[in-house]
Design an enzyme around this catalytic site. Structure first.
Site, PDB file in Angstrom:
ATOM      1  CE  LYS A 138      -4.172   1.895   2.093  1.00 55.45           C
ATOM      2  NZ  LYS A 138      -3.789   3.304   1.900  1.00 55.45           N
ATOM      3  CB  VAL A 139       1.732   3.597  -2.690  1.00 61.32           C
ATOM      4  CG1 VAL A 139       2.542   4.875  -2.848  1.00 61.32           C
ATOM      5  CG2 VAL A 139       2.365   2.457  -3.478  1.00 61.32           C
TER       6      VAL A 139
END
Length: 285
Positions: free
Chosen positions: A25-26
């Protein structure tokens, strides 16, 4: 053209499943990239046009396309995305400042889905077919990247996420279609951090508890507001106790003597020393 993005449900804990792929998850902000007849427009998840904020992303692909992903700024000291830097880019207003930040805080558009391509709507294709098409793209410049994924082994990936200090991971069902709403077919697992805080007041209107921690000199330093977590019974108990420790008030807040302590979970600490997205977990006795 703006396409409302597919949003994530929340998984209570890391999981593995052969029917899912798992992606890091950025820690940035959602971006819809739209190119029609060589004209590029960029949108936040709330349909706010942010085209002018990111000159380095105004580079055309070989044909009309709509992409979904995250805008990230990488901190060179840690190699991790810096959410404060991303927000600085998003909020910059003047043209000269935007141009300057393009050099000092360059962004990357991290792509994880393709929604339209060469006049074809791809949203009714299963995720893995969309991923296959995405993998064939020639990216137009160094400010673009495609997020990696693994199949099935979510718990193994999450162990790496924790060791790297990243925000979390996303699990996506392999056969999921792209729907413009929140869907249990896509699930986020947050790599929470925890902190102990003092509750130093509460908001008079919409729910919110003021928090603080002791700094190195033994003085309280404000750290933000808890807006999520406590249920009705916990709130009732808090307000009964708080009546006895009121220290003052103003138009918006009632202030308390720092006697009540609580544990919160949060995304991380901001660079300004504030809790990011704190959630109440329990009182500390």
């Amino acid at each position: 053209m703006f396409i409302y993005p597919m949003l994530l449900a929340t998984a209570p804990s890391p999981f593995s499943d052969s029917d899912y792929i798992f992606e890091p998850k950025v820690d940035g902000h959602r971006l819809i990239f739209s190119q029609e007849s060589s004209m590029i427009q960029l949108y936040t998840r709330h349909n706010n046009d942010c085209t002018q904020q990111y000159p380095e992303l105004l580079v055309p692909f070989d044909d009309d396309i709509s992409l979904d992903g995250e805008v990230a700024c990488v901190d060179p000291a840690t190699g991790l995305s810096d959410i404060d830097a991303v927000m600085s880019r998003l909020k910059a207003g003047k043209h000269d400042k935007i141009q300057r930040l393009t050099s000092t805080l360059p962004v990357t558009f991290v792509i994880f889905d393709i929604l339209q391509y060469k006049g074809r709507d791809l949203r009714r294709l299963p995720l893995m077919e969309r991923k296959a098409i995405l993998s064939t793209l020639t990216l137009p410049g160094p400010a673009f990247g495609i997020i990696p994924y693994i199949e099935g082994a979510g718990e193994q990936l999450f162990e790496q996420i924790e060791s790297w200090g990243m925000e979390g991971m996303v699990g996506k069902r392999k056969n999921s279609l792209y729907v413009s709403q929140r869907s249990p077919a896509w699930k986020k697992v947050i790599n929470w951090s925890y902190a102990d805080v003092y509750i130093t007041g509460y908001r008079k209107g919409e729910f919110g508890w003021l928090t603080a921690v002791m700094d190195g000199s033994g003085k309280l330093r404000p750290t933000g507001i808890i807006e999520h977590g406590p249920g009705p019974k916990v709130k009732k108990a808090f307000y009964l106790v708080s009546r006895e420790i009121v220290a003052g008030e103003d138009k918006n807040f009632v202030y308390l003597e720092p006697y009540i302590r609580a544990q919160v979970k949060m995304r991380n600490w901001t660079k300004s020393g504030m809790l990011r997205d704190p959630v109440f977990t329990k009182f500390i006795v």
